[in-house]
Design a protein around this motif. Structure first.
Motif, PDB file in Angstrom:
ATOM      1  N   HIS A   8      33.477  38.156  38.441  1.00 17.54           N
ATOM      2  CA  HIS A   8      32.350  37.245  39.311  1.00 17.54           C
ATOM      3  C   HIS A   8      32.807  36.796  40.629  1.00 17.54           C
ATOM      4  N   SER A   9      33.757  37.177  41.089  1.00 22.78           N
ATOM      5  CA  SER A   9      34.002  36.549  42.357  1.00 22.78           C
ATOM      6  C   SER A   9      34.749  37.541  43.347  1.00 22.78           C
ATOM      7  N   PRO A  10      34.016  37.862  44.494  1.00 19.47           N
ATOM      8  CA  PRO A  10      34.443  38.850  45.313  1.00 19.47           C
ATOM      9  C   PRO A  10      35.749  38.627  45.998  1.00 19.47           C
ATOM     10  N   GLU A  11      36.051  37.137  46.396  1.00 20.52           N
ATOM     11  CA  GLU A  11      37.173  36.719  46.920  1.00 20.52           C
ATOM     12  C   GLU A  11      38.162  37.011  46.029  1.00 20.52           C
ATOM     13  N   ALA A  12      38.126  36.748  44.745  1.00 24.71           N
ATOM     14  CA  ALA A  12      39.309  36.699  44.055  1.00 24.71           C
ATOM     15  C   ALA A  12      39.787  38.599  43.493  1.00 24.71           C
ATOM     16  N   GLN A  13      38.396  39.262  43.659  1.00 28.63           N
ATOM     17  CA  GLN A  13      38.725  40.566  43.634  1.00 28.63           C
ATOM     18  C   GLN A  13      39.590  41.228  44.747  1.00 28.63           C
ATOM     19  N   ARG A  14      39.366  40.572  46.155  1.00 29.72           N
ATOM     20  CA  ARG A  14      40.058  40.975  47.332  1.00 29.72           C
ATOM     21  C   ARG A  14      41.509  40.572  47.172  1.00 29.72           C
ATOM     22  N   GLN A  15      41.715  39.316  46.581  1.00 29.42           N
ATOM     23  CA  GLN A  15      43.038  38.909  46.377  1.00 29.42           C
ATOM     24  C   GLN A  15      43.774  39.902  45.193  1.00 29.42           C
ATOM     25  N   LEU A  16      43.109  40.054  44.194  1.00 30.75           N
ATOM     26  CA  LEU A  16      43.736  41.121  43.201  1.00 30.75           C
ATOM     27  C   LEU A  16      44.279  42.352  43.792  1.00 30.75           C
ATOM     28  N   TYR A  17      43.121  42.916  44.592  1.00 25.52           N
ATOM     29  CA  TYR A  17      43.441  44.223  45.066  1.00 25.52           C
ATOM     30  C   TYR A  17      44.793  44.132  46.015  1.00 25.52           C
ATOM     31  N   LYS A  18      44.773  43.154  46.836  1.00 25.97           N
ATOM     32  CA  LYS A  18      46.123  42.800  47.624  1.00 25.97           C
ATOM     33  C   LYS A  18      47.218  42.801  46.904  1.00 25.97           C
ATOM     34  N   ALA A 133      46.795  53.247  40.766  1.00 27.18           N
ATOM     35  CA  ALA A 133      46.689  51.826  40.503  1.00 27.18           C
ATOM     36  C   ALA A 133      46.285  50.949  41.961  1.00 27.18           C
ATOM     37  N   GLY A 134      46.683  51.412  42.818  1.00 25.62           N
ATOM     38  CA  GLY A 134      46.086  50.548  43.908  1.00 25.62           C
ATOM     39  C   GLY A 134      44.706  50.667  44.307  1.00 25.62           C
ATOM     40  N   THR A 135      44.089  51.923  43.945  1.00 28.89           N
ATOM     41  CA  THR A 135      42.567  52.221  44.242  1.00 28.89           C
ATOM     42  C   THR A 135      41.688  51.576  43.386  1.00 28.89           C
ATOM     43  N   ASP A 136      41.998  51.024  42.402  1.00 33.01           N
ATOM     44  CA  ASP A 136      40.778  50.719  41.481  1.00 33.01           C
ATOM     45  C   ASP A 136      40.016  49.562  41.808  1.00 33.01           C
ATOM     46  N   LEU A 137      40.164  48.877  42.876  1.00 34.58           N
ATOM     47  CA  LEU A 137      39.653  47.967  43.444  1.00 34.58           C
ATOM     48  C   LEU A 137      39.285  48.238  44.610  1.00 34.58           C
ATOM     49  N   ALA A 138      39.591  49.359  45.346  1.00 35.42           N
ATOM     50  CA  ALA A 138      39.271  49.814  46.662  1.00 35.42           C
ATOM     51  C   ALA A 138      37.858  50.196  46.950  1.00 35.42           C
ATOM     52  N   PRO A 206      44.120  45.529  37.301  1.00 34.42           N
ATOM     53  CA  PRO A 206      42.914  46.077  38.160  1.00 34.42           C
ATOM     54  C   PRO A 206      42.092  47.038  37.505  1.00 34.42           C
ATOM     55  N   PHE A 207      42.556  47.906  36.897  1.00 37.29           N
ATOM     56  CA  PHE A 207      41.686  48.943  36.214  1.00 37.29           C
ATOM     57  C   PHE A 207      40.413  48.345  35.118  1.00 37.29           C
TER      58      PHE A 207
END
Length: 428
Positions: A8-18, A133-138, A206-207
């Motif tokens: 529920h947090s786009p910012e948290a998603q960006r952080q997890l992606y990185k 693994a790095g693409t799941d949230l890209a 991330p998946f």
């Protein structure tokens, strides 16, 4: 960081992606060092233990066959319980296989060698599947770049591995182990560290986060009765087949030529240091250009880079066929182009697969495609030994050239077919 919080947090998603990319980078550095052992000395170890060039392709065939089974299992485990479990188990299995190869060489036990090489293959396929693994949230414009970051990270370990053949051989001799088994000591440590990196640090997965986000979006769409959007997320079968064809053909050509290069060099008086140098440059070309390739795939398109892959691989095959046997420079150049063409094909083909799949089946589909990629590597390994034993290394280069050129009509056909469908949609 809890899964619900990230969903529920786009910012948290960006952080997890990185953060996920950083974990992938760490694991790929270790994984690259692990896969280099089998590539560099596997054929030489088989030749020494079994005798004859006809058997030189057996190690690569076994660990690519093992990687096929591992790709299937890792894909299924990842789909069900996340990348963390699937990738960590695959790397740890590869480490156990490397330990088995060391024991087999020490005991001069061919049966144990075969079984261990098969298990060692799990590390090879897991190393490839880690790129997902790095693409799941890209997002769509980040996918090829995310793949390339994972691939370029492999360079550090993969280039170091072949150049540590002689030092690791000396370490092995000091431990009472045959010199050619030395690189597998490095492989065992590297694969185990790669597995532990995923197991400890890839949290939250991330998946699993991507699946939860997709489920939440679908729920919201259904609540709004927007069925059109739900249908649009279905997998594109033609795209999956196209991506698979690119991955399979480029991998077959690369493995076939690469497998027999150390044997070809040794037959013409080159030592292990020269073999390690050539394979080191080859593996560098396989992974080091990845960041630039990823940007080109995102900017210029998947089709353009697949065509570039076919052309580059065909030139590599032709150059390997005509390279003077006494010229280390031209053979090295041919292997660099071979690695670069594979890099173009892998990143563009992988991006096509991701674009064409839905999160509900993505990891399973990726694993299934990688099974066929591994099988193509097995076929390339076996056939390369047979071709060289019954004809020559030059003929192998010609075969690679002809097969590489098939990539061009395949991707053009899919591209034209896709545009025709879009035109029909526009009219209707």
């Amino acid at each position: 960081m809890e899964l619900e919080q990230v969903v529920h947090s786009p910012e948290a998603q960006r952080q997890l992606y990185k953060r996920s990319l950083l974990v992938v980078i760490m694991s790929q550095i270790f994984g690259g060092a692990g896969l280099a052992a089998g590539v560099t000395v596997g054929a030489l170890l088989a030749k020494e233990m079994l005798g004859g060039e006809s058997y030189a392709g057996v190690p690569a065939a076994l660990f690519t066959l093992g990687s096929a089974l591992a790709a299937f299992l890792v894909g299924r485990i990842s789909q069900k319980s996340g990348r963390r479990n699937g990738l960590s188990l695959g790397f740890i299995a590869g480490g156990i296989g490397a330990i088995g190869v060391i024991l087999a060489a020490t005991m001069d036990n061919v049966f144990l060698l075969f079984v261990s090489l098969f298990i060692y293959g799990a590390g090879t396929s897991t190393n490839l599947q880690a790129r997902y693994a790095g693409t799941d949230l890209a997002n769509e414009k980040q996918r090829a770049t995310a793949i390339s970051i994972a691939m370029v990270s492999t360079t550090f370990g993969a280039v170091a591995g072949p150049n540590l053949v002689e030092p690791m051989g000396e370490v092995a001799l000091a431990l009472g182990i045959p010199a050619l088994a030395g690189p597998f000591i490095l492989a065992a440590v590297a694969y185990l560290l790669a597995g532990l990196t995923f197991l400890v640090f890839l949290r939250p997965d991330p998946f699993l986060v991507a699946k939860a986000i997709a489920a939440e979006q679908e729920k919201q769409e259904l609540e709004k009765k927007d069925a059109r959007k739900v249908v649009e997320h279905k997998a594109n079968r033609a795209g999956v087949l196209a991506g698979a064809a690119v991955l399979i053909l480029s991998h077959f050509v690369m493995v076939a030529v690469m497998t027999m290069t150390p044997v070809h060099m040794q037959n013409h008086g080159n030592g292990l240091s020269a073999v390690g140098m050539v394979i080191g440059f080859h593996i560098a070309a396989m992974y080091l250009p990845s960041l630039g390739t990823g940007i080109l795939v995102d900017k210029l398109g998947r089709t353009f880079m697949v065509i570039a892959s076919g052309i580059t691989l065909s030139i590599a095959g032709l150059m390997a066929a005509f390279a003077p046997t006494e010229s280390l420079f031209w053979l090295t150049f041919a292997l660099i182009l071979l690695g670069l063409g594979w890099n173009f094909g892998l990143i563009s083909g992988t991006a096509i697969i991701i674009d064409s799949t839905d999160i509900k089946t993505r990891a399973k589909t990726q694993g299934s495609v990688d099974v066929w990629v591994a099988i193509s590597g097995t076929a390339g390994s076996l056939l390369s030994g047979i071709i060289v034993a019954n004809s020559s290394y030059a003929i192998l280069g010609f075969v690679g050239m002809y097969l590489s050129l098939l990539l061009i009509p395949v991707i053009i056909w899919v591209h034209v077919r896709g545009r025709s469908k879009e035109a029909v949609k526009t009219v209707t």
